[in-house]
Design an enzyme around this catalytic site. Structure first.
Site, PDB file in Angstrom:
ATOM      1  N   PRO A  18      13.782   3.448  42.874  1.00  0.00           N
ATOM      2  CA  PRO A  18      13.303   4.836  42.821  1.00  0.00           C
ATOM      3  C   PRO A  18      13.662   5.430  41.462  1.00  0.00           C
ATOM      4  O   PRO A  18      14.803   5.308  41.018  1.00  0.00           O
ATOM      5  CB  PRO A  18      14.095   5.526  43.946  1.00  0.00           C
ATOM      6  CG  PRO A  18      15.311   4.674  44.156  1.00  0.00           C
ATOM      7  CD  PRO A  18      14.923   3.274  43.771  1.00  0.00           C
ATOM      8  N   GLN A  72      13.624   8.819  49.702  1.00  0.00           N
ATOM      9  CA  GLN A  72      15.011   8.988  49.276  1.00  0.00           C
ATOM     10  C   GLN A  72      15.393  10.457  49.244  1.00  0.00           C
ATOM     11  O   GLN A  72      14.660  11.291  48.718  1.00  0.00           O
ATOM     12  CB  GLN A  72      15.221   8.393  47.881  1.00  0.00           C
ATOM     13  CG  GLN A  72      16.701   8.394  47.518  1.00  0.00           C
ATOM     14  CD  GLN A  72      16.978   7.894  46.121  1.00  0.00           C
ATOM     15  OE1 GLN A  72      16.561   8.510  45.135  1.00  0.00           O
ATOM     16  NE2 GLN A  72      17.680   6.794  46.011  1.00  0.00           N
ATOM     17  N   CYS A 102      22.662   8.225  41.430  1.00  0.00           N
ATOM     18  CA  CYS A 102      22.056   8.825  40.248  1.00  0.00           C
ATOM     19  C   CYS A 102      23.102   9.561  39.422  1.00  0.00           C
ATOM     20  O   CYS A 102      23.789  10.441  39.937  1.00  0.00           O
ATOM     21  CB  CYS A 102      20.951   9.789  40.668  1.00  0.00           C
ATOM     22  SG  CYS A 102      20.002  10.348  39.271  1.00  0.00           S
ATOM     23  N   LYS A 141      21.954   3.997  48.527  1.00  0.00           N
ATOM     24  CA  LYS A 141      21.948   3.434  47.168  1.00  0.00           C
ATOM     25  C   LYS A 141      23.137   3.992  46.406  1.00  0.00           C
ATOM     26  O   LYS A 141      23.317   5.213  46.337  1.00  0.00           O
ATOM     27  CB  LYS A 141      20.636   3.788  46.464  1.00  0.00           C
ATOM     28  CG  LYS A 141      20.521   3.214  45.060  1.00  0.00           C
ATOM     29  CD  LYS A 141      19.059   3.259  44.604  1.00  0.00           C
ATOM     30  CE  LYS A 141      18.873   2.767  43.186  1.00  0.00           C
ATOM     31  NZ  LYS A 141      19.309   3.753  42.180  1.00  0.00           N
ATOM     32  N   GLY A 203      20.107  -3.488  38.536  1.00  0.00           N
ATOM     33  CA  GLY A 203      20.678  -3.203  37.227  1.00  0.00           C
ATOM     34  C   GLY A 203      20.315  -4.255  36.199  1.00  0.00           C
ATOM     35  O   GLY A 203      20.713  -5.418  36.316  1.00  0.00           O
ATOM     36  N   ASP A 204      19.520  -3.834  35.201  1.00  0.00           N
ATOM     37  CA  ASP A 204      19.213  -4.668  34.031  1.00  0.00           C
ATOM     38  C   ASP A 204      18.438  -5.947  34.352  1.00  0.00           C
ATOM     39  O   ASP A 204      18.470  -6.888  33.561  1.00  0.00           O
ATOM     40  CB  ASP A 204      20.507  -5.070  33.289  1.00  0.00           C
ATOM     41  CG  ASP A 204      21.193  -3.881  32.638  1.00  0.00           C
ATOM     42  OD1 ASP A 204      20.642  -2.762  32.707  1.00  0.00           O
ATOM     43  OD2 ASP A 204      22.292  -4.077  32.083  1.00  0.00           O
TER      44      ASP A 204
END
Ligand SMILES: Cc1cc2nc3c(=O)[nH]c(=O)nc-3n(C[C@H](O)[C@H](O)[C@H](O)COP(=O)(O)O)c2cc1C
Length: 331
Positions: A18, A72, A102, A141, A203-204
């Site tokens: 998201p 979300q 976030c 999350k 992540g990445d």
């Protein structure tokens, strides 16, 4: 193999992250078309006064999307989060995802986001309140913690499982890291081995090989891809193919990229209307065409184009120029 959350079985193990301001319905549809098995709405605030805004209404629009509809929510007050979850389920959400990942200042101050990770008792209250409020699966999350010194993903994961959360996504950075440095996957691996609900690693992840590496290393049930999909939404197909066969597929053709982009832009114009659609389209054009040769020569004209017709015309002409032979024959 696929990912299952509650009664829902996803077509594969690939999720689109998201991203507020990015993963609107047209972008989610594009990524689904190109292989993402799971998509989540842009975050919706739990504050009731924001629920009636045009922005929130658009964020709630899932018409034509394949289910399950995953919405979300974000916020730091358990009762408000429970109300928001209920309201979203009434609007059609089939899975509620809670954002504690976030790092944005705005989100941390007003709606908590990853700042919540500092206060595990509050985390528990929020999770229990939301799980109790709705009959649909609730997922969470998070980041790996508030800071490197306070990396408490394992504790939060155990709380989550205990509260009835049905899947956990972990971005391998702390809140303090923001987007700096590189994501680490050791914490995700430790969490995966400690809990039995599905874990989604994030992540990445920016290539098919990296996706496989993260999946193998963490033993996660699925992986989630964010920023790279803005530039390369077809990455989901590439990852899926590599996971299934061990073979890297070729880069998609220019023709494919052009037709995906044009389809996406038409969908944006239809979703937002001409005026806003043209403006929102600009950032997607920049992302998707940014690495094309000579794009910088084209960019000023494209960014100045005020109508959808002109935007599309400039893009068509650019691709035609890249295939002069085919263009000559067709004309
Ligand atoms: C522009 C932007 C907006 C984001 N908005 C959200 C959000 O609304 N909710 C959320 O949980 N994470 C949000 N994130 C974090 C992403 O979901 C993801 O965890 C992060 O980008 C790491 O994945 P990546 O390295 O594949 O991009 C956002 C990230 C970006 C770049």
């Amino acid at each position: 193999m696929s990912l299952t959350i509650g009664p829902y079985r996803f077509p594969n193990r690939l999720a689109l992250a998201p991203m507020a301001g990015v993963t609107d319905r047209p972008f989610r549809q594009l990524c689904r078309q190109l292989g993402a098995g799971m998509t989540v709405s842009e975050m919706i605030s739990s504050r009731p006064e924001l629920r009636a805004t045009r922005k929130t209404r658009l964020r709630l629009d899932h018409a034509g999307e394949p289910g399950p509809i995953m919405v979300q929510i974000a916020g730091g007050i358990p009762r408000m989060m429970a109300d928001a979850a209920r309201a979203n389920v009434d609007e059609g959400a089939e899975i509620i995802d809670i954002n504690m990942g976030c790092p944005a200042k705005k989100v941390c101050k007003v709606d908590a986001g990853s700042a919540l990770l500092r206060d595990t008792r509050l985390v528990e209250s929020i999770l229990r309140a939301v799980v109790d409020a709705v009959d649909v699966p609730v997922t969470l999350k998070i980041r790996t913690g508030w800071s490197r010194a306070a990396r408490n993903a394992l504790e939060v994961a155990r709380i989550a499982e205990d509260c009835g959360i049905q899947a956990l996504t972990i971005h391998g950075r702390t809140r303090e890291d923001r987007f700096k440095g590189v994501a680490e996957y050791e914490t995700i691996r430790a969490v995966k081995s400690a809990i039995s609900i599905p874990v989604i690693a994030n992540g990445d992840i920016d290539s098919a090989k990296k996706a496989k590496m993260v999946m193998d290393f963490t033993a996660a049930d699925a992986i989630m891809v964010g920023r790279i999909a803005q530039q390369r939404p077809w990455i989901f197909n590439q990852i899926e193919h590599y996971l299934a066969t061990g073979i890297l597929v070729d880069e998609p053709s220019d023709d494919s990229k052009k037709s995906w982009l044009i389809g996406h832009l038409r969908n944006l114009y239809a979703f937002y209307g001409e005026y806003q659609g043209v403006r929102i389209a600009r950032k997607h054009i920049n992302w998707q065409l940014g690495s094309f040769p000579n794009y910088n020569n084209l960019k000023p004209r494209l960014m100045a184009a005020e109508t959808s017709d002109l935007q599309l015309q400039i893009i068509q002409a650019y691709f035609a120029d890249r295939h002069p032979l085919r263009y000559d024959r067709a004309s």
